[in-house]
Design a protein around this motif. Structure first.
Motif, PDB file in Angstrom:
ATOM      1  N   LEU A 259      15.218  11.320 -17.544  1.00  0.00           N
ATOM      2  CA  LEU A 259      14.218  11.298 -16.495  1.00  0.00           C
ATOM      3  C   LEU A 259      14.450  12.135 -15.167  1.00  0.00           C
ATOM      4  O   LEU A 259      13.787  12.655 -14.659  1.00  0.00           O
ATOM      5  N   MET A 262      13.938  15.660 -16.000  1.00  0.00           N
ATOM      6  CA  MET A 262      12.104  15.989 -15.955  1.00  0.00           C
ATOM      7  C   MET A 262      11.878  15.879 -14.512  1.00  0.00           C
ATOM      8  O   MET A 262      11.078  16.725 -13.941  1.00  0.00           O
ATOM      9  N   THR A 331       3.602  13.659  -5.674  1.00  0.00           N
ATOM     10  CA  THR A 331       3.987  12.629  -6.234  1.00  0.00           C
ATOM     11  C   THR A 331       5.569  12.746  -6.938  1.00  0.00           C
ATOM     12  O   THR A 331       6.443  11.698  -7.035  1.00  0.00           O
ATOM     13  N   GLU A 338      12.407   7.576  -5.624  1.00  0.00           N
ATOM     14  CA  GLU A 338      12.538   6.384  -6.016  1.00  0.00           C
ATOM     15  C   GLU A 338      13.629   6.363  -7.062  1.00  0.00           C
ATOM     16  O   GLU A 338      14.553   5.433  -7.259  1.00  0.00           O
TER      17      GLU A 338
ATOM     18  N   MET B  47       7.519   7.671 -20.745  1.00  0.00           N
ATOM     19  CA  MET B  47       8.363   8.789 -20.423  1.00  0.00           C
ATOM     20  C   MET B  47       7.761   9.973 -21.003  1.00  0.00           C
ATOM     21  O   MET B  47       7.574  10.915 -20.417  1.00  0.00           O
ATOM     22  N   MET B  50       4.978  11.460 -18.428  1.00  0.00           N
ATOM     23  CA  MET B  50       5.588  11.396 -16.948  1.00  0.00           C
ATOM     24  C   MET B  50       4.685  12.776 -16.512  1.00  0.00           C
ATOM     25  O   MET B  50       4.015  12.566 -15.390  1.00  0.00           O
ATOM     26  N   GLU B  51       4.930  13.920 -17.168  1.00  0.00           N
ATOM     27  CA  GLU B  51       4.251  15.233 -16.572  1.00  0.00           C
ATOM     28  C   GLU B  51       2.793  15.181 -16.058  1.00  0.00           C
ATOM     29  O   GLU B  51       2.601  15.535 -15.394  1.00  0.00           O
ATOM     30  N   ILE B  54       2.156  12.520 -13.552  1.00  0.00           N
ATOM     31  CA  ILE B  54       2.508  12.989 -12.048  1.00  0.00           C
ATOM     32  C   ILE B  54       1.336  14.180 -11.654  1.00  0.00           C
ATOM     33  O   ILE B  54       0.953  14.215 -10.572  1.00  0.00           O
ATOM     34  N   LEU B  57      -1.799  12.108 -10.543  1.00  0.00           N
ATOM     35  CA  LEU B  57      -1.597  11.304  -9.358  1.00  0.00           C
ATOM     36  C   LEU B  57      -1.535  12.424  -8.167  1.00  0.00           C
ATOM     37  O   LEU B  57      -1.925  12.049  -7.003  1.00  0.00           O
ATOM     38  N   ASP B  58      -0.934  13.616  -8.505  1.00  0.00           N
ATOM     39  CA  ASP B  58      -1.202  14.635  -7.323  1.00  0.00           C
ATOM     40  C   ASP B  58      -2.457  15.063  -7.118  1.00  0.00           C
ATOM     41  O   ASP B  58      -2.882  15.477  -5.915  1.00  0.00           O
ATOM     42  N   TYR B  73       0.639   4.653 -10.878  1.00  0.00           N
ATOM     43  CA  TYR B  73       1.790   4.701 -10.198  1.00  0.00           C
ATOM     44  C   TYR B  73       2.768   3.750 -10.128  1.00  0.00           C
ATOM     45  O   TYR B  73       3.933   4.178 -10.260  1.00  0.00           O
ATOM     46  N   THR B  76       4.742   3.746 -13.243  1.00  0.00           N
ATOM     47  CA  THR B  76       5.856   4.776 -13.197  1.00  0.00           C
ATOM     48  C   THR B  76       7.163   4.519 -12.407  1.00  0.00           C
ATOM     49  O   THR B  76       8.280   4.769 -12.705  1.00  0.00           O
ATOM     50  N   LEU B  77       6.827   3.679 -11.293  1.00  0.00           N
ATOM     51  CA  LEU B  77       7.938   3.105 -10.611  1.00  0.00           C
ATOM     52  C   LEU B  77       8.631   2.157 -11.545  1.00  0.00           C
ATOM     53  O   LEU B  77      10.023   2.064 -11.481  1.00  0.00           O
ATOM     54  N   LEU B  79       9.059   2.349 -14.653  1.00  0.00           N
ATOM     55  CA  LEU B  79      10.006   3.418 -15.610  1.00  0.00           C
ATOM     56  C   LEU B  79      11.166   3.797 -14.863  1.00  0.00           C
ATOM     57  O   LEU B  79      12.206   3.699 -15.476  1.00  0.00           O
ATOM     58  N   VAL B  80      11.171   4.120 -13.623  1.00  0.00           N
ATOM     59  CA  VAL B  80      12.262   4.514 -12.833  1.00  0.00           C
ATOM     60  C   VAL B  80      13.228   3.488 -12.790  1.00  0.00           C
ATOM     61  O   VAL B  80      14.545   3.438 -12.855  1.00  0.00           O
TER      62      VAL B  80
END
Lengths: 396, 107
Positions: A259, A262, A331, A338, B47, B50-51, B54, B57-58, B73, B76-77, B79-80
């Protein structure tokens, strides 16, 4: 690479630090804790927050300096000036403001008998004033606490007549970091971690990188430049009048988890925002006694974390962690932040676990001293400054 | 018209909507009460996207995301939030760390 991967270089740079073991009693002694109260926390500049915490007139926060049994009210007056006061009503000594932070409409009042103070500290209204005896409101404003600001950081000094100005006290730290764009970085997250450990246990545990390849071997053990035995060497250590900073370089050969790889895929178009005041790529400033500024790079930008170690008792501490990042431009940048927030937080959770175990071991009194190696020189310096203030052994 | 739960291109991520949580403490709480299999399932589903997420969301104003984009969004947080356990620790219990919920986020 700027790092010189060499043994025992900090003892060479700072021979006055010596190489002797450091006594453990200051970690658990009630007597030492009392000296810290009287000779450190009541006599040095203590960071209590940032001006960004109270951006508008009438905004305030309360900071309990538990070791001193003092509650300080920091308030931005309607004139825009940030002031500090004892959070105590002039009438019968009630604690004035009960919530930790907020905004007042130009004045604050005591919940006991509704005495009202302006946001600049004057007593402006007393119910049934005529029934007091020659009460002159001008004599009964809030008791000021010396408050000063450096680069947006708000400090207080509980001595009515500080021996040094804030600027003089910060000395080399201020010279190094003057102009650092802290104000461009926003508070993203605050953690308050209550620990059953002496405040110095938590601080000392953070004030070296010897432990990183061991305690944090999975998460961040590979983050910084190492020698051929896999042990981290600082790029530099600098000692100031009371404070210190160690600096290190990121390990360019670190293999990134998927991650992170990426999220941080290099974007050559993005401008790199570096802070020229930084010494290495990861600088850990200890502002004596209990404040840390940790500057580090995230992707193309720079961020900082602050710690305040708040002693509650000789064996209880609140470790306050504040993470600051620039406003993300995309983003991806937001997710990079984060990611860093989570990985640092998770590493600090490994630290927090260790702090309580370290304290338990020290407080058992099994060991009269701890032994420090060369890369733990910043801890050695901290304890020298501690003893210079407390005189625990000097007067023994 | 009722809101779609997620942006159209990401409707297949609907099984992970229960990870569209805020604030941080809610994501941490879900992490610590999920099994390793559940964490890995979230990771394996999100995962690879993700690209694409992103990029999507941009194209949405970050200070005024429509609810479906905001849920995406938040996923994705999450996922982090779980990635360290899945990628690095590779196990559910991190033995030598404090309870993650002991870190009390204030904001």
């Amino acid at each position: 690479m700027k790092t010189v991967v060499r043994d025992k270089q900090w003892a060479e740079k700072y021979p006055e630090l010596g190489t002797e073991p450091v006594p453990t009693e200051p970690y658990y002694s009630d007597e030492h804790y009392a000296l810290e109260r009287e000779r450190i926390f009541k006599r040095t500049w203590i960071n209590v927050g940032r001006v960004d915490d109270i951006p508008e007139p009438g905004d305030y926060f309360v900071r309990d300096l538990a070791i001193c049994k003092v509650s300080v009210l920091i308030i931005r007056g309607s004139d825009g000036v940030v002031r500090g006061f004892h959070n105590v009503c002039s009438h019968r000594g009630n604690t004035l403001v009960l919530d930790g932070r907020g905004t007042c409409p130009g004045s604050v009042y005591c919940h006991f008998h509704n005495w009202v103070y302006s946001d600049t500290g004057e007593l402006i209204r007393v119910p049934d004033e005529e029934n007091f005896f020659e009460l002159d409101k001008r004599d009964h404003g809030l008791t000021p606490v010396n408050t000063d600001i450096w680069e947006g950081f708000v400090f207080v000094h509980l001595d009515p007549e500080p021996a040094e100005t804030l600027r003089g006290y910060l000395g080399g730290v201020a010279e190094q970091l003057d102009g650092c764009p802290f104000h461009e970085m926003r508070l993203m997250q605050t953690y308050k971690v209550e620990e059953r450990a002496n405040w110095k246990v938590a601080l000392d545990a953070q004030n070296e990188l010897y432990h990183l390849p061991f305690q944090h071997h999975l998460l961040v053990g590979d983050a910084f430049v190492k020698n051929d035995k896999g042990l981290i060497r600082f790029q530099d250590v600098n000692l100031y009048n009371y404070h210190s900073v160690w600096s290190c370089e990121n390990n360019p050969a670190r293999s990134l988890p998927p991650l992170e790889s990426m999220l941080f895929a290099v974007d050559d178009r993005a401008p790199i925002i570096r802070i020229p005041q930084m010494i290495g790529e990861f600088d850990f400033f200890v502002v004596f006694p209990n404040f840390v500024l940790l500057l580090f790079e995230v992707g193309n930008s720079t961020s900082y974390i602050s710690y305040n170690l708040w002693p509650l008792a000789v064996d209880r501490t609140i470790w306050e962690i504040r993470m600051h990042f620039r406003d993300p431009g995309s983003t991806r940048e937001r997710l990079q932040q984060e990611y860093f927030k989570c990985i640092i937080r998770d590493a600090l959770q490994e630290d927090a676990f260790a702090h309580e175990n370290i304290h338990a071991g020290l407080a058992s009194r099994a060991k009269s001293h701890v032994v420090l190696q060369d890369e733990e020189a910043p801890i050695r310096y901290f304890h020298k400054v501690l003893e210079d203030h407390c005189g625990f052994y000097r007067n023994a | 018209m009722a809101d779609a739960a997620l942006p159209e291109a990401f409707e297949d991520l609907a099984p992970w909507l229960d990870w569209a949580l805020e604030p941080e403490r809610a994501r941490t709480a879900k992490k610590v009460t999920s099994s390793m299999e559940e964490l890995r399932a979230l990771y394996d589903a999100v995962m690879p996207r993700m690209e694409e997420i992103i990029a999507y969301l941009d194209g949405v104003p970050s200070d005024d995301r429509p609810a479906p984009a905001h849920r995406l969004y938040l996923i994705t947080l999450s996922l982090v939030e779980v990635s360290n356990l899945v990628e690095i620790y590779k196990r559910r219990e991190v033995i030598e760390a404090c309870d993650p919920l002991h870190f009390d986020p204030q904001h």
